[in-house]
Each structure stands twice: as C-alpha cells, then as structure tokens.
Design a protein around this motif. Structure first.
Motif, PDB file in Angstrom:
ATOM      1  N   VAL A   1      27.310  43.494  -0.131  1.00 51.21           N
ATOM      2  CA  VAL A   1      26.338  42.674  -0.863  1.00 51.21           C
ATOM      3  C   VAL A   1      25.095  43.483  -1.222  1.00 51.21           C
ATOM      4  O   VAL A   1      24.510  43.306  -2.296  1.00 51.21           O
ATOM      5  CB  VAL A   1      25.961  41.419  -0.034  1.00 51.21           C
ATOM      6  CG1 VAL A   1      24.958  40.559  -0.793  1.00 51.21           C
ATOM      7  CG2 VAL A   1      27.210  40.615   0.305  1.00 51.21           C
ATOM      8  N   SER A   2      24.700  44.391  -0.366  1.00 51.65           N
ATOM      9  CA  SER A   2      23.501  45.194  -0.644  1.00 51.65           C
ATOM     10  C   SER A   2      23.765  46.297  -1.657  1.00 51.65           C
ATOM     11  O   SER A   2      22.832  46.906  -2.176  1.00 51.65           O
ATOM     12  CB  SER A   2      22.970  45.812   0.660  1.00 51.65           C
ATOM     13  OG  SER A   2      23.939  46.697   1.218  1.00 51.65           O
TER      14      SER A   2
ATOM     15  N   ARG B   1      30.056  50.203  -4.680  1.00 52.29           N
ATOM     16  CA  ARG B   1      30.189  51.352  -5.586  1.00 52.29           C
ATOM     17  C   ARG B   1      30.655  50.982  -6.989  1.00 52.29           C
ATOM     18  O   ARG B   1      30.513  51.776  -7.920  1.00 52.29           O
ATOM     19  CB  ARG B   1      31.147  52.377  -4.968  1.00 52.29           C
ATOM     20  CG  ARG B   1      30.517  53.132  -3.811  1.00 52.29           C
ATOM     21  CD  ARG B   1      31.540  53.900  -3.032  1.00 52.29           C
ATOM     22  NE  ARG B   1      30.910  54.772  -2.047  1.00 52.29           N
ATOM     23  CZ  ARG B   1      31.568  55.415  -1.087  1.00 52.29           C
ATOM     24  NH1 ARG B   1      32.875  55.257  -0.992  1.00 52.29           N
ATOM     25  NH2 ARG B   1      30.927  56.187  -0.243  1.00 52.29           N
ATOM     26  N   HIS B   2      31.216  49.786  -7.149  1.00 48.24           N
ATOM     27  CA  HIS B   2      31.589  49.366  -8.497  1.00 48.24           C
ATOM     28  C   HIS B   2      30.400  48.826  -9.287  1.00 48.24           C
ATOM     29  O   HIS B   2      30.497  48.654 -10.506  1.00 48.24           O
ATOM     30  CB  HIS B   2      32.694  48.306  -8.435  1.00 48.24           C
ATOM     31  CG  HIS B   2      34.041  48.877  -8.132  1.00 48.24           C
ATOM     32  ND1 HIS B   2      35.166  48.101  -7.957  1.00 48.24           N
ATOM     33  CD2 HIS B   2      34.459  50.156  -7.980  1.00 48.24           C
ATOM     34  CE1 HIS B   2      36.203  48.869  -7.700  1.00 48.24           C
ATOM     35  NE2 HIS B   2      35.797  50.122  -7.714  1.00 48.24           N
ATOM     36  N   PHE B   3      29.271  48.578  -8.606  1.00 45.51           N
ATOM     37  CA  PHE B   3      28.096  48.045  -9.297  1.00 45.51           C
ATOM     38  C   PHE B   3      27.601  48.972 -10.407  1.00 45.51           C
ATOM     39  O   PHE B   3      27.430  48.537 -11.557  1.00 45.51           O
ATOM     40  CB  PHE B   3      26.964  47.752  -8.303  1.00 45.51           C
ATOM     41  CG  PHE B   3      25.666  47.393  -8.963  1.00 45.51           C
ATOM     42  CD1 PHE B   3      25.418  46.108  -9.412  1.00 45.51           C
ATOM     43  CD2 PHE B   3      24.681  48.364  -9.162  1.00 45.51           C
ATOM     44  CE1 PHE B   3      24.222  45.778 -10.038  1.00 45.51           C
ATOM     45  CE2 PHE B   3      23.490  48.053  -9.787  1.00 45.51           C
ATOM     46  CZ  PHE B   3      23.256  46.754 -10.225  1.00 45.51           C
ATOM     47  N   PRO B   4      27.339  50.269 -10.111  1.00 46.66           N
ATOM     48  CA  PRO B   4      26.818  51.122 -11.191  1.00 46.66           C
ATOM     49  C   PRO B   4      27.825  51.313 -12.323  1.00 46.66           C
ATOM     50  O   PRO B   4      27.426  51.518 -13.477  1.00 46.66           O
ATOM     51  CB  PRO B   4      26.505  52.449 -10.482  1.00 46.66           C
ATOM     52  CG  PRO B   4      27.365  52.440  -9.258  1.00 46.66           C
ATOM     53  CD  PRO B   4      27.437  51.004  -8.835  1.00 46.66           C
ATOM     54  N   GLU B   5      29.107  51.249 -12.008  1.00 47.52           N
ATOM     55  CA  GLU B   5      30.140  51.363 -13.038  1.00 47.52           C
ATOM     56  C   GLU B   5      30.107  50.159 -13.982  1.00 47.52           C
ATOM     57  O   GLU B   5      30.132  50.305 -15.211  1.00 47.52           O
ATOM     58  CB  GLU B   5      31.507  51.484 -12.368  1.00 47.52           C
ATOM     59  CG  GLU B   5      32.671  51.613 -13.324  1.00 47.52           C
ATOM     60  CD  GLU B   5      34.008  51.632 -12.600  1.00 47.52           C
ATOM     61  OE1 GLU B   5      35.031  51.378 -13.269  1.00 47.52           O
ATOM     62  OE2 GLU B   5      34.047  51.887 -11.375  1.00 47.52           O
ATOM     63  N   ILE B   6      30.032  48.966 -13.409  1.00 53.14           N
ATOM     64  CA  ILE B   6      29.969  47.750 -14.224  1.00 53.14           C
ATOM     65  C   ILE B   6      28.699  47.757 -15.080  1.00 53.14           C
ATOM     66  O   ILE B   6      28.734  47.497 -16.290  1.00 53.14           O
ATOM     67  CB  ILE B   6      29.997  46.487 -13.342  1.00 53.14           C
ATOM     68  CG1 ILE B   6      31.315  46.407 -12.562  1.00 53.14           C
ATOM     69  CG2 ILE B   6      29.816  45.231 -14.191  1.00 53.14           C
ATOM     70  CD1 ILE B   6      31.328  45.322 -11.489  1.00 53.14           C
ATOM     71  N   LYS B   7      27.580  48.069 -14.446  1.00 53.27           N
ATOM     72  CA  LYS B   7      26.289  48.056 -15.153  1.00 53.27           C
ATOM     73  C   LYS B   7      26.290  49.079 -16.286  1.00 53.27           C
ATOM     74  O   LYS B   7      25.815  48.804 -17.402  1.00 53.27           O
ATOM     75  CB  LYS B   7      25.154  48.343 -14.170  1.00 53.27           C
ATOM     76  CG  LYS B   7      23.752  48.059 -14.711  1.00 53.27           C
ATOM     77  CD  LYS B   7      22.737  48.127 -13.580  1.00 53.27           C
ATOM     78  CE  LYS B   7      21.359  47.634 -14.039  1.00 53.27           C
ATOM     79  NZ  LYS B   7      20.705  48.589 -14.958  1.00 53.27           N
TER      80      LYS B   7
ATOM     81  N   PHE C   1      26.139  41.548  -8.497  1.00 54.30           N
ATOM     82  CA  PHE C   1      27.579  41.669  -8.256  1.00 54.30           C
ATOM     83  C   PHE C   1      27.849  41.525  -6.760  1.00 54.30           C
ATOM     84  O   PHE C   1      27.326  42.292  -5.953  1.00 54.30           O
ATOM     85  CB  PHE C   1      28.075  43.023  -8.769  1.00 54.30           C
ATOM     86  CG  PHE C   1      29.450  43.410  -8.278  1.00 54.30           C
ATOM     87  CD1 PHE C   1      30.549  42.596  -8.509  1.00 54.30           C
ATOM     88  CD2 PHE C   1      29.644  44.611  -7.607  1.00 54.30           C
ATOM     89  CE1 PHE C   1      31.815  42.953  -8.060  1.00 54.30           C
ATOM     90  CE2 PHE C   1      30.900  44.993  -7.158  1.00 54.30           C
ATOM     91  CZ  PHE C   1      31.988  44.155  -7.397  1.00 54.30           C
ATOM     92  N   THR C   2      28.633  40.515  -6.407  1.00 50.88           N
ATOM     93  CA  THR C   2      28.968  40.289  -5.000  1.00 50.88           C
ATOM     94  C   THR C   2      30.479  40.227  -4.829  1.00 50.88           C
ATOM     95  O   THR C   2      31.128  39.307  -5.346  1.00 50.88           O
ATOM     96  CB  THR C   2      28.347  38.980  -4.477  1.00 50.88           C
ATOM     97  OG1 THR C   2      26.942  38.988  -4.724  1.00 50.88           O
ATOM     98  CG2 THR C   2      28.598  38.827  -2.990  1.00 50.88           C
TER      99      THR C   2
END
Length: 344
Positions: A206-207, A210-216, A231-232
């Motif tokens: 939640v914090s 690693r897929h967060f920067p890819e999606i963004k 993204f959670t």
C-alpha cells in the motif's frame, strides 16, 4: 520455417505458460529452455502436464543453443535481462523481457524502486513498452520489448479510451486491484502457503508497489501531463487472475461512455467490452489472452467505475509476450492465442 524460441527462466509459472502456449503456436517452437536449478532434467519431470508432449531438457542460461534462436524470452527476476539482453541483440536475436528491467524509461526512477543500479541506459532508451493495444506500430519494429506488468495491463486497458479522449479528471485516479497468488511466483514463500491465504483477503504494497511508477508513466504518456494516481494491490485466495476496479470523475456526465469503449476496442480481438450491467469475472478469462471490461456510471457521486479482468499469466504475462512476438515477426498477432477462458 518456425520461429525458434528460447526461454530463459523456464522453471516458474510464466516460463511454463510460455512453453504451453508456444507448443500450440503454428509458427513457433521452443528451441531451448533454461533453469540453473533444474539443469539436465526433462520438463515433463517438473511439469507433468507436459508428459508425452515435450521432450525438452533444461539447459544452463549460457548454453550455446540459446544463440541458435530467433527470439529469447526472459522470464527472470529483475536484473537478469538487463545484464544479458545485449548478448542476444548483438547477434540479431530479438528479446522480450517479461521482467521489469526495461519497463520504466527513467534509469534513476527504476533504481529507486528496484534498489539496484540500472546498467543499460542505452537499451532502456531503445526498449519498446509492449502493450499492443497502445504501441502496436512501435512493437513491430522493435528488437527489444519490455512486456508490461500484469496490474498495469489491466489498469491501462481500462483507462485508455478515457485518457485518449480527455473524458476524466486525471488529478484523482484510484486503482483498486486484486491478484491471484501465482503473481508472486513459484518460489516457496510462507506468505503464499495455502493455509496462509485461504479464507482470507488482504492488501499489500500500500505504501508503494513497483507497478505504481510503471502505471503512472504510461498514463502520463497518454495525457502528456502529470496525474494523481492511487494504486492499491490485494492478494486473493485463488491461483490466477487479476481484477482491477478503477474509480474516476467524469468531466462530462452526458457522454455515452459505453459507446466510447466499444468504439475504442471494436478492432481489438483481445479486449472485450461487456454490455451495460454485466460485470467481469476473472474465471471468464482464465488461461486466455483476453481482457474483459465493464463500465458503470454512479450518478449520485459523478464517479465512473471501470472493471477490468485478465489472467495474470496470460494477457498479464506470457500471452501478451507471444502477442508481441507475433508483431515483431510480422505474423497475425492472434496466432496461438485464441484460446477461450476456461469455465468452470
């Protein structure tokens, strides 16, 4: 002549899924498959579903048989493809990395999230993000393709029609996503033991996942401006599947959103838009390369809810990798991938 395929990292779920799909491909065959831990053993000894179907034996990752291939898939932990892809590219062997080494275009950002130095910035600049529904033409000309992550695939396909038509407020996109346990890989891990996951459901990362920067990164490549993204991810007590529920605010609530999605994907075989009031289930796309999407407008909140399902090992990994291979070799991108989801 069939395309000769090499699979590096063939002992995991993604590796065996590549082998299973390619075995049914009319224009490709697996020429070499590797695993350090299983070197010398037959695939059928490790994966009984291949008994009598494949007589391949696991090789070491430096075996010369790999250099006889036309394309090599890396189904390996991060860092492996980064340090080995050039060996194949120098010999005009195409590469698809199913790991994360070439997905994030900024080397510093990649290093921050993956906690190691990115050693191949020139290849990072060359690599094409392998989302066929978004970057088909670039993939056709690519030597090196970064196969997208499973969560990003489900989320980006759900958002693409909205972003490309400027229909939503991009300052507050919420992606609430769930995955089956095969997404964690095949290595023994207490957190994914049957007794640890069954009859339970939990969020993780939640914090920061690693897929967060890819999606963004890929959302911002479509909007050409910064976006606000939450993204959670969650872990479900099932073996395979991804479900993404995405919440956004419409700019104009009078737009026919369903028609927008239908028009956006009318020529895409692997993305199916469900009728109004029908919501997707992971079982409908299990063991397939399909994505099913449903949209629902919630009047009292001005929220649009987009629901997207894929198989994390199919469209989220091996299936999409083979779709990319088809494009890279000028084949019909549907070759070997028309399997329908398994029911029940």
């Amino acid at each position: 002549m069939k395309i000769k395929v090499g699979i590096i990292g063939g002992s995991g779920y993604t590796g065996i899924e590549l082998l299973r799909i390619i075995h049914q491909h009319p224009n490709a065959e697996v020429h070499a498959i590797t695993s350090r831990a299983l070197e010398g053993r037959k695939i059928s000894e490790v994966f009984p579903n291949m008994h009598g179907i494949s007589e391949l034996t696991y090789l070491l990752p430096d075996d010369n048989r790999l250099f006889e291939c036309d394309i090599v898939f890396f189904a390996t932990p991060h860092g492996v493809a980064m340090n080995n892809a050039a060996l194949f590219l120098e010999k005009n062997i195409k590469v698809v990395d199913l790991g994360a080494d070439f997905r994030i275009t900024n080397a510093t950002t990649w290093s921050d999230w993956y906690k190691m130095e990115h050693t191949q910035e020139s290849l990072l600049k060359e690599a094409v993000y392998g989302q066929p529904e978004m970057k088909r033409d670039a993939i056709k000309d690519a030597r090196l393709v970064a196969n997208p992550g499973c969560y990003p695939t489900a989320v980006l396909l759900a958002l693409k029609p909205l972003l490309q038509n400027n229909l939503i407020d991009t300052s507050n996109i919420i992606a609430d996503c769930k995955s089956g346990t095969s997404g964690a890989g095949r290595i023994a891990n207490q957190a994914t033991l049957f007794c640890e996951i069954t009859e339970s459901f939990k969020p993780y990362g939640v914090s920061g996942h690693r897929h967060f920067p890819e999606i963004k990164q890929e959302i911002e490549s479509m909007t050409e401006s910064p976006v606000g993204l939450t993204f959670t991810p969650h872990l479900l007590p099932m073996s395979r599947g991804i479900e993404a529920t995405i919440y956004v605010d419409l700019i104009d609530s009078d737009i026919d959103i369903l028609a927008c999605f239908e028009n956006a994907y009318e020529n895409e075989e692997f993305v199916k838009i469900l009728p109004e009031g029908v919501y997707p289930e992971t079982r409908s796309v299990k063991s397939s390369n399909y994505c099913q999407i449903s949209v629902q407008y919630v009047e009292h909140s001005n929220k649009l809810v987009i629901m997207s399902v894929i198989d994390n090992l199919g469209k989220g990994a091996a299936g999409q990798a083979i779709q990319n291979m088809n494009l890279m070799f000028g084949l019909n991108e549907q070759e070997g991938l028309k399997q329908i989801g398994l029911l029940p």
